[in-house]
Write an enzyme that holds these catalytic residues in place. Structure first.
Site, PDB file in Angstrom:
ATOM      1  CG  ASP A   1       3.179   0.553  -5.089  1.00  0.00           C
ATOM      2  OD1 ASP A   1       3.424   1.734  -5.229  1.00  0.00           O
ATOM      3  OD2 ASP A   1       3.312  -0.081  -4.003  1.00  0.00           O
ATOM      4  CG  ASP A   2      -2.261   0.840  -8.462  1.00  0.00           C
ATOM      5  OD1 ASP A   2      -1.426   1.509  -9.478  1.00  0.00           O
ATOM      6  OD2 ASP A   2      -2.806  -0.297  -8.699  1.00  0.00           O
TER       7      ASP A   2
END
Ligand code: WT7
Length: 695
Positions: A565-566
């Site tokens: 994910d980020d």
């Protein structure tokens, strides 16, 4: 069967391996001394002597316990839980769970209805068992020679005095207390004092900026903030109280006035005369706490009452308040600590993590003390006065279990073996690693040089959210593979799923999910159960989604491959790209920013920021510095970007979405892997970016 059949099969086949490994332990020398012929041989076996004395000494024994733990979680965990003190036992069910969003609200409960207290179990119980004279904490200050210690009996008195003070100033069960302290003994003391009276602590790592601290205070609205005036890290003094002062001004502006700031005078770093003071709000710890009685009645709490909040980064700019509850967390941290480090009462245990992170909660404070362990708490920096400091401490306290992060291993490795071999280290018997995947070369150096090729390494994979270890070696049970966290802990059912959420079996890679609840799981995100469900349970309905990529090899070993994910993992610290971006765009000359992680030799990942300036503003070194400074000020020094890449424009789709995939490739200079750029609104930005990369 409830269990991931795949894992069970793998474990079953492992039992075909020679156990105890005595007859094959010579492979160590052969394997480690030479380049590896194949991955098949890339295993490191615990010695026969180690396995023989271990709590779990063979794959078969693990297999039996693991199978039981997933086939009969209630029986397995209630037996373990019975070793703790419960004022009242749980209701008939040991646990209940709904992990599947499609079936309603996600909810985990363990030992519901039982009443207990984690502080009572971690401190009083040890005193009552006759171990009051055993050292609970050895404290090592920043300066060599500056040290102290507390026995369990002394720890109990200190905890009680602070608990009484907190009650005196009106802190009640369920109230939040924010703690912003460095690694003084007062940090675990404060956590335990809160737990004793049922207050919910929220420790904020003392490297976070005033703004980050304020954000957390505004979110959880504490009655009290507890800090100290200053701390020395290496040769630098950091004025923590001034950071708290700004944070408290900020929180007043946001409608959250905090009436009391209890401040410990850390004399070795700063005298009280030099400390800025707000009369009526600030109180010196030393002036009040020692006057309170050294006995304090315990507040019995429900197993499902909140124990603490710990903020962590996600993929939006707003940190998430991960909430852990008293009972399940207690049982889980204690049990994982015991098995993953093969804990024995004679051990001296040192974890280099700061209590400001989950590792310090579960494996400096709660897990070890619940086992009656002797814990080393270190205030300073691992390279001060020089890079041998860790091994100096190991020898000084005869540390037997040493738990640290790959980033530290890599940075010490770079300084050369001489700093290590200068010290004996013969007390060591188990090593541990946490925070990010450990690369095999760092693993080998840690194993061969630090541990003299005799100490198994527990590479523990887990998260703030999981409370305790999820995938981890049991050091005497099976051979390790450098870089693999090996197999799941008892009760944990990992699965690897594809993009669509289908479980994949056998040798594969994909997204790592967990199938069922476990006692140490977080129960919600504070004040935002919807975000809890959306982030963790909606991506793959029916599972807890970890945010990590993972592969499983043909022997069933799990290999964590990093966040999908980020979120960036810098030196084991979790940083959301969105948080860094929002700090950057708050700079008046920054129009837009996009942040990605890049490989970094020491930190694991580094922060790489693409920055678009306001029309007409020229690039300059000064501006670069002020952009980095704004991130330091808004988040903390550990989040400072390693690189600012000037970007006249960012690669966006026609609908305006930034294509990070392309940015990651540019940042890591894999220009031949840019992929299809024709769908970009303006494909020419890519060439402009490539041109400006060394600017
Ligand atoms: C993320 C969690 C919980 C420990 C401190 C970090 C990464 C953690 C390992 C490991 C590979 C690891 C994961 C995870 N991670 N330990 N042994 N091997 N990756 O806690 O800040 O909640 O971060 O750290 O990516 O998701 P955290």
């Amino acid at each position: 069967s409830l269990a991931s059949s795949d894992h069970l099969r793998h474990v079953e086949s492992m039992t075909q391996l020679p156990s105890g490994a005595g007859q094959i332990s010579h492979l160590n020398a052969v394997i480690l001394g030479e380049p590896l012929a194949s991955e098949e041989n890339d295993r490191v076996f615990p010695s026969h002597d180690f396995s023989r004395q271990a709590l779990v000494s063979s794959p078969e024994q693990y297999w039996k316990m693991y199978k039981r733990s997933v086939e009969d979680p209630a029986g397995f965990w209630s037996e373990i839980a019975s070793q703790f003190y419960w004022r009242e036992k749980w209701y008939p069910e040991v646990y209940s769970e709904n992990i599947d969003v499609s079936k309603g609200t996600v909810k985990f409960e363990w030992f519901k209805g039982a009443r207990t207290n984690i502080c009572y179990n971690a401190v009083d119980q040890n005193v009552e068992a006759g171990n009051g004279g055993k050292v609970a904490i050895y404290w090592e200050g920043n300066e060599p020679g500056d040290d102290g210690q507390l026995t369990y009996a002394e720890l109990l008195e200190k905890v009680c005095q602070l608990a009484n003070y907190l009650k005196h100033v009106g802190v009640q069960k369920g109230d939040a207390v924010v703690i912003y302290l460095p690694m003084l003994m007062e940090l675990p003391i404060t956590m335990l004092a809160c737990a004793r009276i049922g207050a919910v602590h929220s420790v904020v790592f003392a490297g976070f900026s005033a703004e980050s601290l304020a954000q957390r205070i505004i979110d959880c609205k504490p009655k009290v903030v507890i800090t100290c005036n200053a701390v020395k890290r290496g040769s630098k003094a950091i004025h923590l109280k001034e950071i708290v002062d700004s944070a408290l001004i900020e929180s007043v502006k946001n409608g959250v006035p905090v009436g009391l700031c209890l401040t410990f005078e850390n004399q070795s770093a700063m005298k009280r005369e030099d400390t800025k003071w707000t009369e009526g709000r600030d109180v010196w710890w030393q002036d009040v706490v020692p006057q309170f009685p050294t006995k304090c009645a315990v507040e019995w709490v429900d197993a499902e009452d909140p124990l603490f909040l710990l903020y962590t980064s996600g993929s939006t700019g707003k940190p998430k308040g991960v909430l852990h509850t008293a009972g399940g967390y207690m049982v889980y941290t204690a049990t994982t600590f015991k098995y993953a480090f093969d804990y024995k009462p004679s051990d001296i245990y040192w974890c280099t993590a700061d209590c400001g992170w989950i590792t310090g909660h579960s494996y400096v404070t709660y897990g070890p003390l619940l086992n009656g362990a002797t814990v080393v708490v270190f205030e300073g920096a691992p390279n001060y006065p020089d890079s041998g400091r860790c091994w100096d401490i190991v020898d000084k306290y005869k540390v037997t279990i040493f738990y640290t992060a790959p980033t530290l291993v890599r940075s010490l490795m770079r300084e050369g073996n001489e700093y290590v071999t200068r010290y004996s280290r013969k007390s060591l018997r188990v090593l541990g690693s946490v925070g990010e995947p450990i690369n095999p070369s760092a693993w080998r150096w840690f194993y061969n040089v630090v541990g003299d090729s005799r100490c198994p390494i527990s590479d523990t994979w887990w998260q703030t959210e999981t409370g305790g270890f999820m995938i981890t070696p049991l050091p005497g049970a099976w051979p390790q593979k450098p870089g693999s966290a090996t197999f799941p802990f008892f009760g944990v059912q990992p699965v690897i799923v594809d993009e669509k959420g289908n479980e994949i079996e056998g040798e594969c890679s994909g997204y790592l999910c967990i199938k069922r609840s476990w006692p140490g799981a977080f129960r919600t995100l504070y004040g935002d159960h919807e975000r809890y469900e959306t982030t963790y349970f909606k991506p793959f309905a029916g599972y807890y989604f970890t945010g990590d990529g993972c592969s499983r090899d043909k022997d069933g070993y799990y290999w964590l491959t990093g966040r999908v994910d980020d979120v960036i993992n810098v030196s084991g610290h979790r940083i959301g790209t969105a948080e860094v971006e929002s700090a950057l765009v708050s700079h008046p000359q920054c129009a837009e920013a996009a942040v990605v992680g890049v490989e970094h030799e020491i930190k694991g990942q580094g922060i790489y920021a693409f920055v678009t300036l306001v029309e007409g503003v020229p690039y300059s070194e000064e501006l670069r510095k002020s952009l980095i400074l704004i991130v330091r000020n808004q988040i903390g020094a550990f989040a400072a970007p390693d690189k600012i890449h000037w970007a006249p424009g960012l690669p966006k789709t026609r609908s305006g979405k930034i294509m990070r995939r392309i940015l990651r490739k540019i940042a890591s200079r894999q220009l031949d892997e840019l992929g299809d750029t024709s769908t970009l609104a303006d494909p020419s930005v890519v060439d402009q970016l490539i041109e400006l990369r060394d600017c």
